[in-house]
Write a protein that holds these residues in place. Structure first.
Motif, PDB file in Angstrom:
ATOM      1  N   ILE A  55      18.519  28.502 -28.698  1.00  0.00           N
ATOM      2  CA  ILE A  55      17.458  28.563 -27.696  1.00  0.00           C
ATOM      3  C   ILE A  55      17.124  30.006 -27.352  1.00  0.00           C
ATOM      4  O   ILE A  55      15.950  30.389 -27.230  1.00  0.00           O
ATOM      5  CB  ILE A  55      17.878  27.782 -26.432  1.00  0.00           C
ATOM      6  N   ALA A  56      18.154  30.841 -27.213  1.00  0.00           N
ATOM      7  CA  ALA A  56      17.917  32.257 -26.912  1.00  0.00           C
ATOM      8  C   ALA A  56      17.213  32.970 -28.059  1.00  0.00           C
ATOM      9  O   ALA A  56      16.546  33.987 -27.856  1.00  0.00           O
ATOM     10  CB  ALA A  56      19.246  32.950 -26.608  1.00  0.00           C
ATOM     11  N   PRO A  61      17.117  23.910 -30.425  1.00  0.00           N
ATOM     12  CA  PRO A  61      18.589  23.945 -30.346  1.00  0.00           C
ATOM     13  C   PRO A  61      19.298  23.378 -31.559  1.00  0.00           C
ATOM     14  O   PRO A  61      20.405  23.815 -31.893  1.00  0.00           O
ATOM     15  CB  PRO A  61      18.893  23.128 -29.088  1.00  0.00           C
ATOM     16  N   GLU A  62      18.673  22.405 -32.246  1.00  0.00           N
ATOM     17  CA  GLU A  62      19.366  21.817 -33.398  1.00  0.00           C
ATOM     18  C   GLU A  62      19.575  22.831 -34.521  1.00  0.00           C
ATOM     19  O   GLU A  62      20.486  22.689 -35.325  1.00  0.00           O
ATOM     20  CB  GLU A  62      18.607  20.597 -33.931  1.00  0.00           C
ATOM     21  N   ARG A  63      18.751  23.865 -34.561  1.00  0.00           N
ATOM     22  CA  ARG A  63      18.919  24.874 -35.607  1.00  0.00           C
ATOM     23  C   ARG A  63      20.236  25.638 -35.421  1.00  0.00           C
ATOM     24  O   ARG A  63      20.836  26.103 -36.393  1.00  0.00           O
ATOM     25  CB  ARG A  63      17.734  25.833 -35.629  1.00  0.00           C
ATOM     26  N   ALA A  91      25.179  38.560 -31.377  1.00  0.00           N
ATOM     27  CA  ALA A  91      24.702  39.803 -31.990  1.00  0.00           C
ATOM     28  C   ALA A  91      23.345  39.623 -32.651  1.00  0.00           C
ATOM     29  O   ALA A  91      22.569  40.577 -32.747  1.00  0.00           O
ATOM     30  CB  ALA A  91      25.725  40.296 -33.008  1.00  0.00           C
ATOM     31  N   PHE A  92      23.042  38.409 -33.118  1.00  0.00           N
ATOM     32  CA  PHE A  92      21.797  38.166 -33.833  1.00  0.00           C
ATOM     33  C   PHE A  92      20.654  37.712 -32.930  1.00  0.00           C
ATOM     34  O   PHE A  92      19.510  37.657 -33.373  1.00  0.00           O
ATOM     35  CB  PHE A  92      22.008  37.094 -34.912  1.00  0.00           C
ATOM     36  N   VAL A  93      20.954  37.359 -31.705  1.00  0.00           N
ATOM     37  CA  VAL A  93      19.953  36.730 -30.837  1.00  0.00           C
ATOM     38  C   VAL A  93      18.694  37.570 -30.722  1.00  0.00           C
ATOM     39  O   VAL A  93      17.564  37.081 -30.880  1.00  0.00           O
ATOM     40  CB  VAL A  93      20.555  36.454 -29.447  1.00  0.00           C
ATOM     41  N   VAL A  94      18.869  38.852 -30.430  1.00  0.00           N
ATOM     42  CA  VAL A  94      17.718  39.718 -30.172  1.00  0.00           C
ATOM     43  C   VAL A  94      16.856  39.877 -31.416  1.00  0.00           C
ATOM     44  O   VAL A  94      15.629  39.727 -31.365  1.00  0.00           O
ATOM     45  CB  VAL A  94      18.191  41.092 -29.664  1.00  0.00           C
ATOM     46  N   ILE A  95      17.474  40.158 -32.554  1.00  0.00           N
ATOM     47  CA  ILE A  95      16.689  40.399 -33.764  1.00  0.00           C
ATOM     48  C   ILE A  95      16.056  39.109 -34.289  1.00  0.00           C
ATOM     49  O   ILE A  95      14.929  39.117 -34.780  1.00  0.00           O
ATOM     50  CB  ILE A  95      17.542  41.076 -34.847  1.00  0.00           C
TER      51      ILE A  95
END
Length: 586
Positions: A55-56, A61-63, A91-95
C-alpha cells in the motif's frame, strides 16, 4: 554429489544454493520441526508487513503478498544464506512508489526485470564482495532518509486526513500536511493510536508475540467493536483475491528500457546492499557464513519472478530474518515455509484481510520507519571525520529532498572522491636523505642497509623523508615515492622539477616503497622522463620491484627510461652517477 557447474579452472560458474548444501549434509526430524515452527512464526509476522509495504508503494495490497510468496520462496530456496528471509521491505517503498507514479505498474515490472538481470550478472561475476564496500555513511544516510519519507507518507492514513492529492516532493508534502491538520478524522486517528500503542506494548512487555500482528489485530477489533467508520483494505481496495497469482508476460520496448535504467540500477544496488547486509546480520547471530554470489543470483531471480507473477521488488528482510532465527530456524526451509504460510492465507483467509484498518497498517509502518531511522547511529556518525559527515548529510538530504536514485549515486561518488583524496594524502613524495658521511662508499653502504639490509632499526631512520630538502651532493637529487603511484598524486609528481631550487645533473627517483602504479601514474612518469631529457637531466629509477616494474614493461615505459638507468637501489644509482662524473673524459 557436487552439483556445482564448474569452469575449466575449477571455479563454480553457478553458485550452489545454501539449501542444497544443508540437505546434502542432512537434517534431523527435530531440525525440520524447528524450521516449520519458525516458518509459521515468520509467515504470521510477514502478513501485515507485506500488505503495508504494498500500500505504501502505491500498489494494491495483494501485490505485497504475491511478492512475499514468490520472491520469499525463491530467496530461501536459491539463496546463499542459511537463515535469510526475503520479501518486500521498507527500503524499496520510496523508489517503487516513484516508479509507479511516473510509469505505472508496467513500468515497475520492466524496471524490476532489468534490476533482477543486473543482480544475476553481479552474482555470476562474483561482485558480491564489492557491494560490501559501499561506505557506511552512504547506507546510513539513505536508510535514514527513507525512514523519514516513509514516516511522513503514512500520516494521511494514520490520521485519516481526507486529502485528494499529496505532493510527492517532501517540502510541498509537509506544507500540505501542515495545512490539513484540521482534516484529521478522530475515529481513524484513534484506531491508529490504539494499534501503535499495542505494537509498542507487545515489543516492550510481550516480545514472544509478533508485534505487527498484535497491533493490526487490536486495531481491527477496536474498529469493529465500536463500528467506527474508518478506511479498511476492503473499502479502499475491495479486499484481497482468494487465488494465487498468475503468470503475466512482460512487454518490453527499448525507449522504456532507456528511461527506466537509472531506477533499475538503484533497485539492483539497494537489493544487493540490503540482502548482503541481512546475510551479515544473520551470520553475526549464528556464526554461519553466507555465499554472497549465490545470494545475489537468488535475489535477481526472485525479483524477476516476483513481477512476472504480479509482485513488486524484494530483498532480504532483516526483521523477518531475526525473527526466524529467534524462533529456532536451522535452515532455509524456514523461509520456504514462511512463503507457504502466506499461500495458505491467500487461499483460505484472504476475506479476513478486508477488515484490516489502513490506520493500523500505517501504525506498523511508522514503527518500521522508526527502526529504519537508526537515529543513534546517525547521531554517532556526526562525530566522525568531516568528510564522512559530509557524505552522510549529503546522502540524507538528497534522499529526502530530491530523489533516492540521485542520493545513492551522489553519495557513492562523493565517498569515492574523498577516499581517493585520502589515498593521495597517504602517498608521500619527498627528498630522500642518505646518511651523512664524508666517505661516499660508506654512505652508499648505509643506504643499502636502509633498502632492507642487515640493520632494520637503522633502516627506519637512514632514508626518511625530511621536512626540508637535502641532496647527496650539489649535482645529485634523490626523491622518494612512498605509497601507491596512482592518478591521485599525478599532479603533485609532475610539479617536482618545478619546485627544485636548482637544476641537478642527476635525478634519482626511489620507487622502492611505491607498491603499484596505474595508467595515470605511468603517463605522469613518462612526462617526467621527457621533461628531464629536455632539461638535460640524467634520470635513474631506483628500487626495481616486481609489480611496479611489470607495469612499466607492459606500457613500454622501461625502454623510454632506458634499462641502464633502472637499478635496484638508490645506492647503485648514486655510485653510477658519481663514477660517471669522476670518470676522465676520453
Amino acid at each position: 554429489m557436487d552439483t556445482e557447474i564448474r569452469s575449466g579452472r575449477g571455479q563454480a560458474l553457478w553458485p550452489v544454493p545454501k539449501l542444497f548444501k544443508v540437505l546434502r549434509r542432512g537434517l534431523s526430524p527435530r531440525d525440520l520441526s524447528r524450521d516449520v515452527l519458525a516458518g509459521l512464526t515468520v509467515g504470521v509476522v510477514a502478513l501485515p508487513l507485506a500488505l503495508a509495504f504494498a500500500i505504501a508503494s502505491h500498489v494494491p495490497p495483494e501485490r505485497g503478498l504475491f511478492t512475499a510468496i514468490v520472491a520469499g520462496f525463491i530467496i530461501s530456496f536459491m539463496g546463499g544464506s542459511r537463515f535469510a528471509v526475503g520479501g518486500p521491505t521498507g527500503a524499496f517503498v520510496v523508489i517503487i512508489a516513484g516508479v509507479v507514479d511516473r510509469h505505472g505498474y508496467q513500468g515497475l515490472v520492466m524496471t524490476t526485470l532489468l534490476a533482477g538481470g543486473m543482480l544475476v550478472i553481479m552474482g555470476l561475476a562474483r561482485l558480491g564482495k564489492l557491494i560490501k564496500f559501499i561506505p557506511y555513511p552512504v547506507t546510513t544516510g539513505f536508510t535514514s532518509g527513507i525512514a523519514v519519507l516513509i514516516f511522513f507518507s503514512q500520516l494521511t492514513d494514520f490520521l485519516g486526513m481526507k486529502i485528494t492529492q499529496v505532493p510527492a516532493e517532501f517540502i510541498p508534502k509537509l506544507s500540505v500536511l501542515g495545512s490539513s491538520l484540521d482534516r484529521v478524522d478522530p475515529a481513524t486517528a484513534g484506531v491508529g493510536l490504539v494499534s501503535l500503542g499495542a505494537i509498542l506494548l507487545a515489543r516492550r512487555f510481550f516480545p514472544v508475540i509478533p508485534a505487527p500482528v498484535f497491533g493490526v489485530a487490536v486495531g481491527a477489533v477496536t474498529a469493529a467493536a465500536f463500528m467506527l467508520p474508518v478506511d479498511t483494505i476492503g473499502t479502499r481496495f475491495g479486499g484481497i483475491p482468494s487465488s494465487l497469482p498468475a503468470f503475466v508476460p512482460p512487454t518490453l520496448d527499448w525507449a522504456s528500457i532507456k528511461a527506466l535504467m537509472p531506477d533499475a540500477m538503484t533497485i539492483a544496488l539497494l537489493a544487493g546492499i540490503e540482502s548482503l547486509l541481512c546475510c551479515v546480520v544473520a551470520d553475526g547471530m549464528t556464526g554461519d557464513r553466507h555465499d554472497s554470489s549465490a545470494e545475489l543470483v537468488a535475489q535477481g531471480t526472485a525479483n524477476i519472478a516476483s513481477v512476472l507473477f504480479g509482485g513488486i521488488p524484494a530483498t532480504g528482510a532483516i526483521a523477518r530474518t531475526v525473527t526466524s532465527i529467534k524462533a529456532g530456524a536451522v535452515s532455509p526451509i524456514a523461509g520456504c515455509v514462511h512463503a507457504l504460510v502466506l499461500v495458505a492465507f491467500v487461499l483460505v483467509a484472504a476475506p479476513v484481510a478486508s477488515a484490516i484498518p489502513l490506520a493500523s497498517l500505517a501504525a506498523v509502518l511508522l514503527v518500521v520507519a522508526y527502526d529504519m531511522s537508526e537515529y543513534r547511529r546517525f547521531a554517532r556518525l556526526l562525530k566522525a571525520p568531516r568528510s564522512d559527515v559530509a557524505v552522510l548529510v549529503t546522502t540524507f538530504a538528497l534522499t529526502v529532498l530530491i530523489d533516492l536514485t540521485v542520493a545513492v549515486y551522489v553519495g557513492v561518488l562523493l565517498a569515492s572522491l574523498l577516499f581517493m583524496r585520502r589515498m593521495s594524502e597517504m602517498t608521500e613524495i619527498g627528498v630522500c636523505r642518505l646518511p651523512a658521511s664524508d666517505n661516499l662508499d660508506e654512505a652508499v653502504r648505509m643506504s643499502d642497509i636502509s633498502a632492507g639490509g642487515e640493520d632494520s632499526n637503522y633502516a627506519k631512520d637512514s632514508c626518511a623523508i625530511p621536512t626540508e630538502k637535502s641532496a647527496i651532493d650539489d649535482d645529485i637529487q634523490v626523491y622518494e615515492i612512498d605509497g601507491p603511484f596512482f592518478f591521485g598524486i599525478a599532479d603533485r609528481f609532475q610539479d617536482i622539477l618545478d619546485i627544485v631550487s636548482r637544476k641537478p645533473r642527476v635525478f634519482i627517483l626511489d620507487v622502492t616503497h611505491a607498491q603499484t602504479i596505474d595508467s595515470t601514474g605511468i603517463n605522469a612518469l613518462e612526462g617526467f622522463v621527457k621533461k628531464c631529457k629536455t632539461r638535460g637531466i640524467e634520470l635513474y629509477l631506483a628500487g626495481n620491484r616486481g609489480h611496479f616494474m611489470a607495469t612499466l614493461q607492459r606500457f613500454g615505459t622501461d625502454s623510454l627510461i632506458g634499462w641502464d638507468h633502472i637499478v635496484d637501489s638508490v645506492a647503485e644509482a648514486v655510485l653510477i652517477a658519481s663514477y660517471k662524473k669522476d670518470a676522465p673524459v676520453k
